[in-house]
Design a protein around this motif. Sequence first.
Motif, PDB file in Angstrom:
ATOM      1  N   PRO A 136      -8.695   0.372   2.693  1.00  0.00           N
ATOM      2  CA  PRO A 136      -7.507   0.030   1.893  1.00  0.00           C
ATOM      3  C   PRO A 136      -7.863  -0.370   0.464  1.00  0.00           C
ATOM      4  O   PRO A 136      -7.025  -0.278  -0.433  1.00  0.00           O
ATOM      5  N   ARG A 137      -9.109  -0.793   0.259  1.00  0.00           N
ATOM      6  CA  ARG A 137      -9.507  -1.193  -1.096  1.00  0.00           C
ATOM      7  C   ARG A 137      -9.446  -0.016  -2.060  1.00  0.00           C
ATOM      8  O   ARG A 137      -9.307  -0.200  -3.259  1.00  0.00           O
ATOM      9  N   LEU A 144      -2.996  -3.919   6.090  1.00  0.00           N
ATOM     10  CA  LEU A 144      -3.441  -3.091   4.957  1.00  0.00           C
ATOM     11  C   LEU A 144      -4.158  -1.839   5.440  1.00  0.00           C
ATOM     12  O   LEU A 144      -3.932  -0.736   4.932  1.00  0.00           O
ATOM     13  N   VAL A 145      -5.043  -1.998   6.428  1.00  0.00           N
ATOM     14  CA  VAL A 145      -5.762  -0.842   6.978  1.00  0.00           C
ATOM     15  C   VAL A 145      -4.780   0.095   7.676  1.00  0.00           C
ATOM     16  O   VAL A 145      -4.880   1.324   7.566  1.00  0.00           O
ATOM     17  N   ILE A 171       0.825  -1.224   0.000  1.00  0.00           N
ATOM     18  CA  ILE A 171       0.000   0.000   0.000  1.00  0.00           C
ATOM     19  C   ILE A 171       0.854   1.267   0.000  1.00  0.00           C
ATOM     20  O   ILE A 171       0.569   2.227  -0.704  1.00  0.00           O
ATOM     21  N   VAL A 172       1.941   1.281   0.801  1.00  0.00           N
ATOM     22  CA  VAL A 172       2.697   2.540   0.934  1.00  0.00           C
ATOM     23  C   VAL A 172       3.690   2.756  -0.209  1.00  0.00           C
ATOM     24  O   VAL A 172       4.234   3.851  -0.357  1.00  0.00           O
ATOM     25  N   ILE A 226      11.393   0.272   0.077  1.00  0.00           N
ATOM     26  CA  ILE A 226      10.047   0.826  -0.174  1.00  0.00           C
ATOM     27  C   ILE A 226       9.588   1.643   1.027  1.00  0.00           C
ATOM     28  O   ILE A 226       9.078   2.766   0.883  1.00  0.00           O
ATOM     29  N   LEU A 227       9.802   1.081   2.217  1.00  0.00           N
ATOM     30  CA  LEU A 227       9.370   1.759   3.441  1.00  0.00           C
ATOM     31  C   LEU A 227      10.128   3.069   3.630  1.00  0.00           C
ATOM     32  O   LEU A 227       9.531   4.117   3.915  1.00  0.00           O
TER      33      LEU A 227
END
Lengths: 464, 198
Positions: free
Chosen positions: A460-461, A446-447, A359-360, A392-393
């Motif tokens: 998150p969707r 994810l949330v 996600i990030v 990535i983070l």
Amino acid sequence: MSKTLFDKVWDSHVVRKIEGGPDVFFIDRHFIHEVTSPVAFLGLKSRGLKVLYPERTFATADHNTPTINQHLPVEDPLSANQLKALEDNSNEYGISHWGLGHQKNGIVHVVGPENGITFPGATIVCGDSHTSTHGAFGAIAFGIGTSEVEMVLSTQCIMQPKPKKMRINVNGQLGKGVTPKDVALYIISQLSTSGATGYFVEYAGDVFENMTMEGRMTVCNLSIEMGARGGMIAPDETTFAYLKDKPLSPKGAEWDKAVAHWKTLKTEAGATFDKELTFKASDIEPMITYGTNPGMGMGISKHIPNAADLDGGVATYKKSLDYMGYNENDAMIGKKIDYVFLGSCTNGRIEDFRAFASIVKGKKKADNVTAWLVPGSHEVEALIKEEGILDILNEAGFVLRQPGCSACLAMNDDKVPAGKYAVSTSNRNFEGRQGPGSRTLLASPLVAAAAAVTGVVTDPRDLL
Amino acid sequence: MAYDKFTILTSTAVPLPLENVDTDQIIPARFLKATKREGFGDNLFRDWRYNNDNSPKENFVLNNPIYSGKILVGGKNFGSGSSREHAAWAVYDYGFRCVVSSFFADIFRNNCLNVGVLPVQVSAEFSEQIFNAIYDDPNTEIEVNLPNQTITIKSTGAQESFEINSYKKENMLNGFDDIDYLQNIKGDIETFANGLLL
């Protein structure tokens, strides 16, 4: 009579049955940590007892260890004292000890499976309620009190009445953005935090069969949050593949012999349960909690229930919402967030970091959010680096901390300040759990990631 | 652990009619750093009992001098959450010898039995009657009779029986613990362990 998986493992570990009382129950593997073991060792000493099978007990420091600068002496004298006690006691009694700084150190319920200490059909206890995690391997695993830690150390047994049996089936296809954490939070929201008290749960159905071991561990980990002593999933090829070649897994002919036995660990057709529940995967959406116990959860797109719609307990419910600073019928989407915690024995494994990163990636951490990303072990930490997740983070403005229980129970310095809101991938949203006055929203990685990049509760969707 | 024998306890009681009281409230995690079992009573219900500046919160029941006694009466699902035995130690160390609830969480109940605190599970109706009796008269006494397995509200005479397995009952009556029993059957345990695959 046909037996359940639970019956098979339980019955094969009963040393003796006591008329009108508990079973004398043999423990294959015992984990200890710094917080719930010192008094047990004191008890041993005052009675002049030895540890009967030191090779069956494994010590790791995790509950109050710092998650930065682990190479420096621990500043808090009380924590340092407990860590020292664990080390001294382990050395004195010949117990394997993975203390702070040891390459294998990490959260007890992460390092146990990672090293092959956990195995199917085992009985496993620890002075920690989330010991239920190990049930993912088809083990009977549950938390015990310190008096029982002393019993296991001195006799490798505890005295337990056999719990009732419950089977929870979830079938179908999980929707986009719905993770094992959501499946567990959904079940708890349906059962309440006491709905499975007195039971041991078996999770069955294709949703669990299709889960990775990491996902199964997340589900079994949360069994205690619906009151169950533990939960288990029948071992299968996924289980065997995970355990093969782990440092302490059996090797060679012993492995083959073990697997042949593990394959028999299934609930037989016709075996009965005291209670059976069935849910549909398609009814589950990404979950979030809004109150002060893990049963107060709902689909992220929904509104906080009205007290009038509840079955009793109105005063407790209102006290809970009051603590959270929320109102009945509020939407959770858009609620402001101050902290994000990714980690714990619930969601501190590699798969959880992969999900968070998905996600990030290519986004930036929201300015108003403080994020604590804490791997469950050095092995998880190493994989995060190896797989390029750390890059990535870092590019998204996050830093990685060092392994430990951290903000899940805030025994170290990772405390959420009073009144602040944290989206947390941990397991408990009790008042003050993450620091005095802290407010916790339990959710999936994810949330948590969606909140971390937007600064508010976000579905998150919408970001996948 | 050696603890006082429990036979018949007659005492006033402290009412805490909240549901789902978890062990993080009974003893917050930051107070679990001791390496001894004594002294936890000072921090029993710490964050409900004290403000940040350590002044007592007046509206919390333990700070209300009208209510006292050796019996704590809690709401449904008492003791949920963490396995910390420190919660049972804190209850004992504060001076309670019995906790009454219409429903207990498993591990907490077990821990209580191991440290000499008797968990008494009553029906929801009886629980309600106890709360009412205490609120009508804080000096009302409750009798918990372990040999007969009964709990009685002295002022009204209302009585209910409670369950406890006969093994644990014997232990409580005599102040024994499980280690005494297990030590005596070590031979059986070793024979059992020798037959295991892993």
